[in-house]
Design a protein around this motif. Structure first.
Motif, PDB file in Angstrom:
ATOM      1  N   VAL A  31       0.859  -1.182   0.000  1.00  0.00           N
ATOM      2  CA  VAL A  31       0.000   0.000   0.000  1.00  0.00           C
ATOM      3  C   VAL A  31       0.894   1.230   0.000  1.00  0.00           C
ATOM      4  N   ASN A  32       0.780   2.054  -1.028  1.00  0.00           N
ATOM      5  CA  ASN A  32       1.625   3.245  -1.136  1.00  0.00           C
ATOM      6  C   ASN A  32       1.114   4.389  -0.269  1.00  0.00           C
ATOM      7  N   GLU A  33      -0.186   4.553  -0.235  1.00  0.00           N
ATOM      8  CA  GLU A  33      -0.767   5.634   0.570  1.00  0.00           C
ATOM      9  C   GLU A  33      -2.209   5.296   0.903  1.00  0.00           C
ATOM     10  N   THR A  34      -2.655   5.834   2.021  1.00  0.00           N
ATOM     11  CA  THR A  34      -4.028   5.603   2.477  1.00  0.00           C
ATOM     12  C   THR A  34      -4.649   6.926   2.890  1.00  0.00           C
ATOM     13  N   ILE A  35      -5.908   7.110   2.527  1.00  0.00           N
ATOM     14  CA  ILE A  35      -6.674   8.219   3.074  1.00  0.00           C
ATOM     15  C   ILE A  35      -7.923   7.655   3.727  1.00  0.00           C
ATOM     16  N   SER A  36      -8.314   8.265   4.819  1.00  0.00           N
ATOM     17  CA  SER A  36      -9.513   7.861   5.556  1.00  0.00           C
ATOM     18  C   SER A  36     -10.411   9.068   5.703  1.00  0.00           C
ATOM     19  N   ILE A  37     -11.662   8.928   5.323  1.00  0.00           N
ATOM     20  CA  ILE A  37     -12.598  10.049   5.312  1.00  0.00           C
ATOM     21  C   ILE A  37     -13.817   9.698   6.145  1.00  0.00           C
ATOM     22  N   VAL A  38     -14.134  10.585   7.072  1.00  0.00           N
ATOM     23  CA  VAL A  38     -15.231  10.359   8.001  1.00  0.00           C
ATOM     24  C   VAL A  38     -16.498  11.026   7.497  1.00  0.00           C
ATOM     25  N   LEU A 391      -4.493  15.767   9.969  1.00  0.00           N
ATOM     26  CA  LEU A 391      -3.841  15.149  11.117  1.00  0.00           C
ATOM     27  C   LEU A 391      -2.613  14.354  10.718  1.00  0.00           C
ATOM     28  N   VAL A 392      -2.708  13.549   9.681  1.00  0.00           N
ATOM     29  CA  VAL A 392      -1.554  12.719   9.318  1.00  0.00           C
ATOM     30  C   VAL A 392      -0.426  13.593   8.778  1.00  0.00           C
ATOM     31  N   ARG A 393      -0.763  14.690   8.150  1.00  0.00           N
ATOM     32  CA  ARG A 393       0.284  15.618   7.689  1.00  0.00           C
ATOM     33  C   ARG A 393       0.989  16.240   8.886  1.00  0.00           C
ATOM     34  N   ASP A 394       0.221  16.581   9.920  1.00  0.00           N
ATOM     35  CA  ASP A 394       0.836  17.102  11.149  1.00  0.00           C
ATOM     36  C   ASP A 394       1.776  16.070  11.748  1.00  0.00           C
ATOM     37  N   LEU A 395       1.353  14.818  11.734  1.00  0.00           N
ATOM     38  CA  LEU A 395       2.178  13.747  12.297  1.00  0.00           C
ATOM     39  C   LEU A 395       3.496  13.630  11.541  1.00  0.00           C
ATOM     40  N   LEU A 396       3.441  13.675  10.209  1.00  0.00           N
ATOM     41  CA  LEU A 396       4.658  13.568   9.413  1.00  0.00           C
ATOM     42  C   LEU A 396       5.559  14.782   9.622  1.00  0.00           C
ATOM     43  N   ASP A 397       4.955  15.968   9.677  1.00  0.00           N
ATOM     44  CA  ASP A 397       5.737  17.170   9.952  1.00  0.00           C
ATOM     45  C   ASP A 397       6.427  17.072  11.311  1.00  0.00           C
ATOM     46  N   TYR A 398       5.721  16.517  12.266  1.00  0.00           N
ATOM     47  CA  TYR A 398       6.234  16.415  13.630  1.00  0.00           C
ATOM     48  C   TYR A 398       7.514  15.587  13.679  1.00  0.00           C
ATOM     49  N   ARG A 399       7.588  14.583  12.807  1.00  0.00           N
ATOM     50  CA  ARG A 399       8.767  13.722  12.783  1.00  0.00           C
ATOM     51  C   ARG A 399       9.950  14.369  12.077  1.00  0.00           C
TER      52      ARG A 399
END
Length: 470
Positions: A31-38, A391-399
């Motif tokens: 899996v190259n990338e995943t998006i989850s939409i609520v 949120l996931v972009r924030d997580l990646l930036d955080y790292r």
């Protein structure tokens, strides 16, 4: 913030039990990338896995049972970013664009029929620059800025996602003035320098979701509201500008909060701001002093002001000053305020605010990029109009950034409070995933809880966990 808490041992043991696997999805192709939409209306979640040769999409109920699934061929290569979405019963429409923001299309996942179709939209921006996009009430909004004059253009796409309705919102001339008293166009105000500058890309802040300094150090921030959206601007005009945009009556109100000049401040200062509730939080830093101010965003009344000098102790902090080196476990304490000033003046400064149990938790800090986080986005690298990739972009930036920061607790009256600060969401995920080779991560909020997912290479499975609250 990456702290060594004096209850670290207890925290590590506790967090091994602080996540619960809610679903595992077999995948025999990487899996190259995943998006989850609520879809908060129907209490469902769509999880879409992008792979080399196909796409797998799943519609889940509130208990993470699979309701429907779709397997389809990859989307056209020219479509690079998911910028918004629209849910209609069991039909999910992804609103996409190219990397140049010049062409747009929809990818419709119809979970009722099991089909996925794409359709290019005859829509182009003319003599205007793309600013932001978001989804609301089954509508998709695109906001642009005219290249000349001070005008916001609002495009509303309805259920059929065909030709949008356009509304022009003009800002009066002389709203923005340079140091010579000359009028400045909105495009230049939103740029990195006066005239011929490049318009800065904004970041979107969602209330009650964590926003790291890695994100809030940006000079343009968008805050979604019930009536529309607000924008805080801290570029080159020596003021914080607040734009309140109403989508109900299609108007904009502009407020200016000028940077004060306390004794000892040099001519060139670093500054930033953050909007939360009805308060505008502002931080200004020179070589020897830092000024923290809180204004009423409605009346512009000054509610709080703290002047910190380089030789002072920071008596309003509730945590150590910590420098993070760009990895969850790479950090060290800074001993004094002088070190905080030296590190911050060589980086981008910012602050972020959240509220827990009627207490403001404010993070003060600065960030230096180590690696461009965009390289981690493979198939759909844009911002989905929801809590997902924000949120996931924030997580990646955080790292991938080098930060220096500390946190403080304040009451509703903006009085400093004693007390401990708990680890944030990203610290918890860092502890949980330590030693795991991560790929195709996703992070979203659903029914008051956070959910984290990643592709497990050893198990050939996509796993989603619920992050249990402390």
């Amino acid at each position: 913030m990456k702290y060594i808490y004096f209850f670290l041992f207890f925290f590590c043991i506790k967090f091994t039990l602080a996540q619960k696997e809610v679903i595992s999805i077999p995948s025999y192709e990487n899996v190259n990338e995943t998006i989850s939409i609520v879809d908060s209306t129907s209490q469902r979640v769509a999880v879409i896995n992008f792979k080399n040769k196909l796409i797998s999409a799943y519609l889940l109920d509130k208990d993470f049972n699979v309701l429907e699934s779709i397997v389809t061929k990859p989307l056209p290569n020219k479509l690079k970013s998911v910028i918004a979405h629209q849910f209609q019963n069991k039909k999910l429409s992804l609103f996409m664009n190219t990397s140049s923001n010049r062409k747009y299309a929809t990818a419709v996942f119809d979970f009722e029929t099991g089909n996925c179709t794409t359709h290019e939209i005859d829509f182009k921006l003319k003599k205007e620059i793309f600013f932001t996009t978001f989804s609301r009430d089954d509508k998709i909004f695109i906001v642009s800025v005219s290249k000349k004059g001070s005008q916001l253009n609002i495009y509303e796409f309805y259920k059929n996602l065909n030709e949008p309705k356009k509304t022009e919102i003009k800002i009066p001339e002389n709203t923005f003035l340079d140091r010579f008293g000359d009028s400045v166009d909105l495009k230049d105000v939103l740029s990195d320098s006066y005239k011929n500058g490049f318009m800065v890309s904004p970041v979107t802040i969602q209330k009650n979701l964590p926003a790291t300094i890695e994100k809030t150090r940006r000079p343009l921030k968008i805050y979604l509201t019930e009536k529309g959206f607000d924008v805080t601007v801290d570029t080159w005009l020596k003021s914080t500008f607040l734009l309140n945009v109403s989508l109900e009556d299609m108007t904009v109100d502009v407020s200016e909060f000028k940077y004060p000049k306390p004794d000892g401040f040099i001519a060139r200062v670093k500054a930033n701001s953050f909007l939360f509730d009805d308060n505008l939080f502002q931080i200004i830093m020179g070589s020897d002093e830092m000024l923290f101010s809180v204004f009423s965003s409605q009346t512009k009344e000054l509610r709080k002001e703290i002047l910190l000098k380089k030789g002072d102790e920071i008596d309003f902090r509730n945590t150590p000053i910590v420098q993070n080196g760009g990895a969850f476990e790479s950090f060290r304490y800074l001993e004094n305020t002088k070190q905080f000033f030296r590190k911050s003046l060589d980086a981008d400064i910012g602050l972020s605010v959240i509220k827990k149990n009627e207490i403001y938790e404010i993070t003060f800090g600065s960030v230096k990029e180590i690696e461009d986080p965009v390289v981690l986005y493979f198939v759909v690298g844009g911002v989905v109009g929801g809590t997902v990739s924000l949120l996931v972009r924030d997580l990646l930036d955080y790292r991938l950034t080098k930060s220096v920061e500390f946190r403080s607790l304040f009451s509703n009256k903006i009085e400093h409070l004693e007390g401990n600060v708990s680890p944030n969401l990203f610290d918890k995920i860092g502890k949980f995933t330590k030693g795991i080779k991560l790929k195709s991560e996703t992070l979203f909020q659903f029914n008051g809880s956070y959910y984290y997912g990643h592709y497990n290479l050893d198990r050939n499975t996509y796993l989603i966990y619920k992050i249990i609250k402390d």
